[in-house]
Motif scaffolding. Structure first.
Motif, PDB file in Angstrom:
ATOM      1  N   LYS A  84       5.707  74.662  38.120  1.00 13.07           N
ATOM      2  CA  LYS A  84       6.576  74.777  36.952  1.00 13.07           C
ATOM      3  C   LYS A  84       7.920  75.302  37.439  1.00 13.07           C
ATOM      4  O   LYS A  84       7.983  76.083  38.398  1.00 13.07           O
ATOM      5  N   ASP A 138       4.316  66.290  35.514  1.00 10.73           N
ATOM      6  CA  ASP A 138       5.455  67.160  35.178  1.00 10.73           C
ATOM      7  C   ASP A 138       5.727  67.267  33.682  1.00 10.73           C
ATOM      8  O   ASP A 138       5.942  68.359  33.168  1.00 10.73           O
ATOM      9  N   ASP A 146       5.376  70.993  33.096  1.00 10.84           N
ATOM     10  CA  ASP A 146       6.626  71.734  33.293  1.00 10.84           C
ATOM     11  C   ASP A 146       7.406  71.767  31.990  1.00 10.84           C
ATOM     12  O   ASP A 146       8.439  71.124  31.827  1.00 10.84           O
TER      13      ASP A 146
END
Ligand code: MN
Length: 231
Positions: A56, A129, A133
């Motif tokens: 992250k 992602d 994230d």
């Protein structure tokens, strides 16, 4: 003096119990599938060969006690309660027996996840992602120094609106703290400021705006998070 074109990014920090100084965050690594029961509930098997990781962005750090707006691009936003390891010394290719020397401390953390986008990534063999994230998705309670905490057998739990959803012990982790630090140090020059989220137990699930999350690990400062309306 260095000139910047615009104000440089702020340093992202985590509080430390009993310290006025803050822990400045360098990187955030996360371990996948570190509890067999959670891997099973996601339809996966634990890889016993080695842990695996995703990351992250450090700016994803959000202090415990805040409101996190329900993020964009998802309709299945999940909590994952985790033990965070805070790295306090350099470590590169360290053996398991020496790995604990790099550990500054521990904290309660949430790895908030856009599960629908993570699943889409898995199904299409694309990166995670967008699922992982997420802005504000690394929720961190104040850290406790390693000398004041022992991982062994501690309970890890999370409730949503007062109802227990996750309840396990840190002994359920497939890969131990020194094993994770040693393994990750094969790939990265770990340094002070790095944080490792160690995976979540079974019982993950969705949240909606207005939900209140309370997490704890016996012996560590507890964590809370409120989900706010979509921005
Ligand atoms: Mn996780």
């Amino acid at each position: 003096m260095t000139d910047y074109l615009f104000a440089p990014p702020k340093v992202n920090t985590v509080a430390v119990v009993g310290e006025t100084a803050l822990f400045p965050v360098h990187r955030i690594f996360c371990v996948g599938r570190n509890y067999a029961a959670h891997a099973a509930e996601m339809g996966n098997e634990v890889d016993r060969e080695a842990p695996f990781y995703f990351t992250k962005t450090p700016s994803a750090v959000l202090a415990s006690g805040q409101v996190l707006p329900y993020p964009p691009g998802t309709s299945d936003f999940h909590y994952e309660m985790e033990l965070a390891i805070a790295i306090g010394a350099e470590a590169f290719r360290v053996p398991v027996a020496d790995a604990m020397a790099a550990v500054y401390g521990y904290g309660c953390a949430l790895d908030m996840t856009r599960r629908d986008l993570q699943k889409k990534g898995k199904d299409r063999r694309r990166p995670w992602d967008l699922g992982k994230d997420v802005e504000g998705s690394a929720v961190m309670a104040p850290l406790t120094r390693a000398s004041d905490f022992a991982v062994d057998g501690r309970r890890i739990h999370l409730s949503v609106n007062g109802e227990t959803r996750q309840d396990a012990t840190l002994d359920d982790m497939v890969w131990s703290v020194p094993e994770i630090v040693a393994d990750l140090s094969k790939f990265y020059h770990l340094r002070p400021g790095d944080i490792i989220l160690t995976g979540t137990p079974a019982g993950v699930g969705p949240v909606v705006a207005g939900d209140r999350l309370d997490g704890g690990i016996t012996g560590l400062s507890p964590l809370s998070l409120t989900i706010g309306p979509t921005q």
